[in-house]
Write an enzyme that holds these catalytic residues in place. Structure first.
Site, short mmCIF file in Angstrom:
data_model
loop_
_atom_site.label_atom_id
_atom_site.label_comp_id
_atom_site.label_asym_id
_atom_site.label_seq_id
_atom_site.Cartn_x
_atom_site.Cartn_y
_atom_site.Cartn_z
N VAL A 1 0.84 -1.20 0.00
CA VAL A 1 0.00 0.00 0.00
C VAL A 1 0.87 1.25 0.00
O VAL A 1 1.86 1.33 0.75
CB VAL A 1 -0.95 0.00 1.22
CG1 VAL A 1 -1.80 1.27 1.24
CG2 VAL A 1 -1.83 -1.24 1.22
N ASP B 1 -11.22 -11.48 8.28
CA ASP B 1 -9.78 -11.34 8.52
C ASP B 1 -9.55 -10.22 9.53
O ASP B 1 -8.73 -9.33 9.31
CB ASP B 1 -9.06 -11.05 7.20
CG ASP B 1 -7.57 -11.38 7.27
OD1 ASP B 1 -7.17 -12.11 8.19
OD2 ASP B 1 -6.81 -10.89 6.42
#
Length: 517
Positions: A133, A282
């Site tokens: 990212v 998650d």
């Protein structure tokens, strides 16, 4: 040639960490056990088997790390020591060069990076096995986070998956225990799981669905997706500002109510499970932050939506009734639910399954209710069911894994968290909705369009039937008229019966609220 070299590297890694000995020692035949001792001679294999397996997967690279993470969720298949060790696999891997990330973005959008973003930070802020990212700014000043898929992931994935399928076939043919572990099915499940994660457009759609579902809850912030900038290998989303939830001391110093934060996390999870049947699967500390901005102070921030779970109404009913029966110690009902669900062979004796579940779960009630773990409850039910050849559904295993994450996180924030008291209202509300008038009205409302379309057609359909019918249609018509007369006589009784039914439902809900919980 690359596949051959990769195969040799895998074999070398297997021998280096003694995984061959791990496999051979699981067989019962004496000559195989002797072979296991021979091949392990001269090698240092003192480390526990789970630790050796974890280290080998880390050494083999990101795709095998991801496979180990998926495998760790299948506690219904693996011994506890191996499952616990695989759960320690981390996604933190070195970032790939920023120039490569820029090249991927430019190829996806077909133009230079400076024409896509006003600014783009070359240094990544996060790096995992699938993607990394970068922060950036869109034209107009909107601050965003740009998720970029690792290069050549699809090609590497296909090569390694072909080798995994081959090894799974060997294991399955080698022994009965290998067949029970269903290695080829596990690899197929991993194939689907990784294909989903390799498509960032799918992840963006998961995030959008969760954001829409959670808007009315005001407990969590989910980044907005910028669809004009989302591609299968690049995803651009709203930049979120928060403190990682694992930095508990920093949150306490900022004045965050930790008890409320833990309850909010549990409430968020059970809302997604029992209200929406669509949950973020998650939810480990790396994917959860807490906002310290004045207007959203103390609100959770959810990130990374590559893995989501879905539950049908049947799944939700199974869970709600199992939890309810378990906490009432009604083990016979738990056994019956396993058989009614079709996951246990029909010939299974209820008393035998009940006895096994009681032996597994009864010791848990020696501790205070607030110390009970719903995730452990599910895990033990799955492990007990294994000897009865239960086919555990993947979505429930995924739920159990996420529930363990939520429980651990919640009790890190608040050691006195009573998960059952938080879950109870959701279970109670869901079960009451299944037997109340609201459920009946909802079903009638769902079928109303079909009824509205059918009713105007009835006269024409009746006329067509009478016109085209055989000579005996007059007899049938008389029978129909006679039946109609009988129906008219019953109509008044049905009206009164309907009123009694509504009153009975109201009374039943009152009794359920007292008796069930």
């Amino acid at each position: 040639m690359s596949r051959i070299f990769r195969g040799f590297f895998i074999v070398w890694t297997v021998l280096r960490f003694g995984l061959d000995e791990l496999v051979l020692s699981s067989f019962e035949k004496p000559w195989i056990r002797l072979l296991s001792r021979i091949v392990s001679f001269g090698r240092n294999l003192k480390a526990p088997r789970g630790e050796r397996l974890r280290q080998a997967l880390e050494h083999l690279g990101p795709i095998f790390v991801k496979f180990g993470q998926v495998l760790s969720t299948r506690r219904d298949l693996l011994p506890p020591d191996i499952s616990d060790e695989l759960a320690r696999l981390q996604d933190r891997v070195p970032p790939f060069p920023s120039a490569v990330a820029v090249a991927i973005i430019e190829k996806a959008f077909g133009k230079p990076i400076d024409r896509i973003f006003e600014s783009f930070e070359q240094t990544p802020v996060a790096s995992a096995s699938i993607a990394q990212v970068h922060f950036a700014t869109l034209p107009g000043g909107r601050e965003v986070a740009v998720k970029v898929l690792r290069p050549n992931m699809v090609a590497a994935f296909r090569k390694d998956l072909a080798l995994m399928r081959m090894m799974a076939g060997w294991i399955e043919r080698a022994s009965k225990d290998g067949k029970r572990l269903k290695p080829r099915e596990v690899v197929a499940e991993f194939d689907k799981y990784l294909h989903d994660e390799l498509d960032l457009l799918r992840e963006a759609s998961n995030a959008a669905q969760l954001r829409r579902n959670m808007q009315s809850l005001n407990l969590v912030m989910i980044p907005e997706m910028y669809w004009d900038y989302c591609m299968p290998d690049v995803m651009v989303m709203q930049r979120m500002y928060g403190v990682p939830i694992g930095q508990t001391q920093r949150l306490r110093d900022a004045g965050v109510d930790m008890k409320k934060l833990s309850r909010d996390g549990v409430t968020l999870f059970f809302t997604q499970v029992f209200r929406d049947g669509f949950f973020h699967a998650d939810m480990h500390p790396g994917n959860i932050q807490v906002s310290l901005a004045p207007e959203t102070f103390g609100r959770l921030i959810s990130l990374d939506f590559g893995i989501v779970g879905t539950l049908t109404e049947v799944d939700k009913e199974y869970l709600a009734q199992n939890f309810s029966a378990f906490f009432q110690r009604d083990y016979k009902r738990v056994a019956e639910l396993h058989i009614e669900s079709g996951w246990v062979p029909p010939a299974t004796r209820v008393d035998e399954l009940e006895s096994a579940i009681r032996a597994c779960c009864e010791p848990m009630f020696d501790r205070p209710l607030k110390e009970l773990s719903l995730g452990i409850v599910l895990m033990r039910l799955f492990q007990t069911s294994r000897r009865f050849q239960v086919e555990i559904q993947p979505q429930l295993v995924l739920l159990q894994k996420t529930l363990l994450n939520i429980e651990g996180l919640g009790r890190d924030l608040d050691p006195d968290l009573d998960l059952w008291s938080t879950a109870k209202p959701f279970l109670e509300r869901w079960m009451l909705e299944q037997v109340g008038p609201e459920k009946l009205l909802a079903q009638l409302k769902a079928e109303a369009p079909s009824y509205a379309k059918l009713l105007p057609m009835l006269p024409r359909l009746m006329a067509q039937y009478l016109k085209a019918g055989p000579p005996t249609h007059y007899i049938r018509l008389n029978e129909l008229l006679a039946e109609q007369k009988r129906t008219n006589k019953l109509l008044q009784s049905l009206i009164y019966g309907g009123l009694g039914f509504v009153l009975g439902l109201i009374f039943m809900q009152f009794v359920l609220r007292i008796r069930l919980f």
